[in-house]
Design a protein around this motif. Structure first.
Motif, PDB file in Angstrom:
ATOM      1  N   PHE A   1      -1.124   0.248  17.073  1.00  0.00           N
ATOM      2  CA  PHE A   1       0.369  -0.130  17.462  1.00  0.00           C
ATOM      3  C   PHE A   1       0.546  -1.602  17.293  1.00  0.00           C
ATOM      4  CE2 PHE A   1      -0.117   4.470  18.395  1.00  0.00           C
ATOM      5  CZ  PHE A   1       0.430   5.163  17.221  1.00  0.00           C
ATOM      6  N   LYS A   2       2.416  -2.169  16.262  1.00  0.00           N
ATOM      7  CA  LYS A   2       2.178  -3.600  16.896  1.00  0.00           C
ATOM      8  C   LYS A   2       3.957  -3.610  16.306  1.00  0.00           C
ATOM      9  CE  LYS A   2       0.576  -4.969  13.032  1.00  0.00           C
ATOM     10  NZ  LYS A   2      -0.696  -5.703  11.847  1.00  0.00           N
ATOM     11  N   ILE A   3       4.630  -4.521  16.631  1.00  0.00           N
ATOM     12  CA  ILE A   3       5.542  -4.211  16.481  1.00  0.00           C
ATOM     13  C   ILE A   3       5.583  -5.682  15.655  1.00  0.00           C
ATOM     14  CG2 ILE A   3       8.602  -5.336  17.162  1.00  0.00           C
ATOM     15  CD1 ILE A   3       7.526  -2.405  17.881  1.00  0.00           C
ATOM     16  N   VAL A   4       6.451  -5.952  14.559  1.00  0.00           N
ATOM     17  CA  VAL A   4       6.721  -6.684  13.649  1.00  0.00           C
ATOM     18  C   VAL A   4       8.655  -6.858  13.173  1.00  0.00           C
ATOM     19  CG1 VAL A   4       6.290  -7.692  11.354  1.00  0.00           C
ATOM     20  CG2 VAL A   4       4.459  -6.348  12.527  1.00  0.00           C
ATOM     21  N   ASP A   5       9.076  -7.545  13.970  1.00  0.00           N
ATOM     22  CA  ASP A   5      10.449  -7.827  13.531  1.00  0.00           C
ATOM     23  C   ASP A   5      11.216  -6.180  13.772  1.00  0.00           C
ATOM     24  OD1 ASP A   5      10.011 -10.472  11.921  1.00  0.00           O
ATOM     25  OD2 ASP A   5       9.989  -9.690  10.287  1.00  0.00           O
ATOM     26  N   GLY A   6      10.822  -6.685  14.830  1.00  0.00           N
ATOM     27  CA  GLY A   6      10.805  -5.243  15.869  1.00  0.00           C
ATOM     28  C   GLY A   6      11.039  -4.108  15.290  1.00  0.00           C
ATOM     29  N   VAL A   7      10.594  -3.696  13.847  1.00  0.00           N
ATOM     30  CA  VAL A   7       9.940  -2.552  13.789  1.00  0.00           C
ATOM     31  C   VAL A   7       8.468  -2.405  14.409  1.00  0.00           C
ATOM     32  CG1 VAL A   7       9.348  -1.211  11.446  1.00  0.00           C
ATOM     33  CG2 VAL A   7      11.539  -2.635  11.091  1.00  0.00           C
ATOM     34  N   LEU A   8       8.283  -0.809  14.143  1.00  0.00           N
ATOM     35  CA  LEU A   8       6.836  -0.382  14.807  1.00  0.00           C
ATOM     36  C   LEU A   8       6.037  -0.491  13.969  1.00  0.00           C
ATOM     37  CD1 LEU A   8       5.547   0.622  17.240  1.00  0.00           C
ATOM     38  CD2 LEU A   8       5.907   2.918  16.790  1.00  0.00           C
ATOM     39  N   TYR A   9       5.110  -0.481  13.607  1.00  0.00           N
ATOM     40  CA  TYR A   9       3.869   0.077  12.511  1.00  0.00           C
ATOM     41  C   TYR A   9       2.114   0.376  13.649  1.00  0.00           C
ATOM     42  CZ  TYR A   9       6.224  -3.100   8.606  1.00  0.00           C
ATOM     43  OH  TYR A   9       6.817  -3.309   7.558  1.00  0.00           O
ATOM     44  N   GLY A  10       2.027   1.124  12.915  1.00  0.00           N
ATOM     45  CA  GLY A  10       0.429   1.925  13.229  1.00  0.00           C
ATOM     46  C   GLY A  10      -0.402   1.900  12.525  1.00  0.00           C
ATOM     47  N   GLY A  11      -1.406   1.874  12.569  1.00  0.00           N
ATOM     48  CA  GLY A  11      -2.552   1.593  12.011  1.00  0.00           C
ATOM     49  C   GLY A  11      -3.428   2.173  11.826  1.00  0.00           C
ATOM     50  N   VAL A  12      -4.211   2.284  11.340  1.00  0.00           N
ATOM     51  CA  VAL A  12      -5.790   3.757  11.483  1.00  0.00           C
ATOM     52  C   VAL A  12      -7.316   2.930  10.753  1.00  0.00           C
ATOM     53  CG1 VAL A  12      -6.793   5.466  10.760  1.00  0.00           C
ATOM     54  CG2 VAL A  12      -4.053   5.629  11.467  1.00  0.00           C
ATOM     55  N   ALA A  13      -8.129   2.188  11.352  1.00  0.00           N
ATOM     56  CA  ALA A  13      -8.746   2.138  10.730  1.00  0.00           C
ATOM     57  C   ALA A  13     -10.442   2.553  10.507  1.00  0.00           C
ATOM     58  CB  ALA A  13      -9.369   0.678  11.515  1.00  0.00           C
ATOM     59  N   LEU A  14     -10.805   2.390   9.721  1.00  0.00           N
ATOM     60  CA  LEU A  14     -12.083   3.633   8.978  1.00  0.00           C
ATOM     61  C   LEU A  14     -13.360   1.782   9.524  1.00  0.00           C
ATOM     62  CD1 LEU A  14     -11.157   5.736   7.083  1.00  0.00           C
ATOM     63  CD2 LEU A  14     -11.057   6.486   9.056  1.00  0.00           C
ATOM     64  N   TYR A  15     -14.562   3.281   9.755  1.00  0.00           N
ATOM     65  CA  TYR A  15     -15.598   1.358  10.153  1.00  0.00           C
ATOM     66  C   TYR A  15     -16.112   1.293   8.925  1.00  0.00           C
ATOM     67  CZ  TYR A  15     -18.739  -1.125  11.764  1.00  0.00           C
ATOM     68  OH  TYR A  15     -19.821  -2.925  11.860  1.00  0.00           O
ATOM     69  N   ASP A  16     -16.263   0.261   8.114  1.00  0.00           N
ATOM     70  CA  ASP A  16     -17.427   0.410   6.972  1.00  0.00           C
ATOM     71  C   ASP A  16     -18.758  -0.569   7.345  1.00  0.00           C
ATOM     72  OD1 ASP A  16     -18.078  -0.959   4.264  1.00  0.00           O
ATOM     73  OD2 ASP A  16     -16.499  -0.679   3.229  1.00  0.00           O
ATOM     74  N   LYS A  17     -19.537   0.334   7.194  1.00  0.00           N
ATOM     75  CA  LYS A  17     -21.605   0.093   7.849  1.00  0.00           C
ATOM     76  C   LYS A  17     -21.706  -1.019   7.348  1.00  0.00           C
ATOM     77  CE  LYS A  17     -22.209   4.517   9.800  1.00  0.00           C
ATOM     78  NZ  LYS A  17     -23.043   5.656  10.010  1.00  0.00           N
ATOM     79  N   ASP A  18     -21.287  -0.978   5.155  1.00  0.00           N
ATOM     80  CA  ASP A  18     -21.866  -1.551   4.529  1.00  0.00           C
ATOM     81  C   ASP A  18     -21.245  -3.400   4.467  1.00  0.00           C
ATOM     82  OD1 ASP A  18     -23.421   0.503   3.204  1.00  0.00           O
ATOM     83  OD2 ASP A  18     -21.422   0.803   1.580  1.00  0.00           O
ATOM     84  N   LYS A  19     -19.620  -3.259   5.141  1.00  0.00           N
ATOM     85  CA  LYS A  19     -19.419  -4.453   5.100  1.00  0.00           C
ATOM     86  C   LYS A  19     -19.469  -5.040   7.195  1.00  0.00           C
ATOM     87  CE  LYS A  19     -15.846  -4.752   1.585  1.00  0.00           C
ATOM     88  NZ  LYS A  19     -14.327  -4.286   1.798  1.00  0.00           N
ATOM     89  N   ASN A  20     -19.977  -4.382   8.052  1.00  0.00           N
ATOM     90  CA  ASN A  20     -20.203  -3.818   8.967  1.00  0.00           C
ATOM     91  C   ASN A  20     -18.401  -4.208   9.701  1.00  0.00           C
ATOM     92  OD1 ASN A  20     -21.988  -4.090  11.672  1.00  0.00           O
ATOM     93  ND2 ASN A  20     -21.816  -6.430  11.597  1.00  0.00           N
TER      94      ASN A  20
END
Length: 159
Positions: free
Chosen positions: A52-71
Motif C-alpha cells: 500500500f502507498k499514499i499518493v496525494d492523500g489517496v491510499l493505493y493498494g497493489g498486487v504483484a505476481l511474480y513473472d518467471k520469464d522476466k524474473n
C-alpha cells in the motif's frame, strides 16, 4: 490469458444496495479474504504479494505476481474508498480488491443480472431491510459471464 477460476457460490456475498417500498436491489461482491485465498490457490502464498502507498492523500493498494520469464514482480495498483463501518480497514481492503480485479479476480461479478427481491419476500421495516441474502448457486457461460444465479434468504430459496 485467464489467471483465475470463476468464483464459487459460497465465495460470493450479497449486499442490499437500494431499498424501496416495492423491494430491495442486491449487489454481489467478494471479500478481500476471498481474493487472498484465490491468489494463494493459484500462485501459492509466496507467488504473490501486496503493498500500500499514499499518493496525494489517496491510499493505493497493489498486487504483484511474480513473472518467471522476466524474473521480476509485476504490479497492478488501484485506489480504495472508505467503508461505512471501518474507514481505514475498508479503504485498504477496497484498494486490495480493486488491484486484484485488474488481474482478473472476480471480474465475472460485473456480469451479474439486475437482482430485485420483492418486498413480499423480505423483511423491510422503516426503510431498512433486516434479511441476510446468500448466493446458493451460480453458473457461467463459456466466456465466464453469469448465466444462472439462485439467491436464498437465510437458507430459504427466494428465486
Amino acid at each position: 490469458m485467464k489467471l483465475f477460476r470463476t468464483l464459487h457460490a459460497d465465495e460470493i456475498e450479497c449486499r442490499v444496495s437500494r431499498i424501496t417500498t416495492k423491494g430491495v436491489v442486491l449487489l454481489l461482491y467478494k471479500t478481500a479474504r476471498t481474493d487472498a485465498d484465490l491468489l494463494d490457490e493459484t500462485f501459492s502464498p509466496t507467488g504473490w504479494k501486496n503493498d500500500f502507498k499514499i499518493v496525494d492523500g489517496v491510499l493505493y493498494g497493489g498486487v504483484a505476481l511474480y513473472d518467471k520469464d522476466k524474473n521480476e514482480w509485476i504490479w497492478k495498483w488501484d485506489a480504495g474508498t472508505e467503508s461505512n463501518t471501518e474507514a481505514e480497514k475498508g479503504r485498504a481492503s477496497d484498494a486490495f480488491k480493486r488491484a486484484g480485479f485488474k488481474w482478473g479476480l472476480g471480474r465475472e461479478l460485473y456480469s451479474a443480472p439486475f437482482t430485485f427481491v420483492p418486498a413480499s419476500k423480505c423483511n423491510i421495516e422503516n426503510g431498512k431491510c433486516y434479511d441476510n441474502f446468500e448466493v446458493m448457486d451460480i453458473d457461467y457461460t463459456p466466456d465466464e459471464r453469469i448465466c444462472y444465479l439462485r439467491i436464498g434468504l437465510k437458507g430459504i430459496t427466494v428465486f
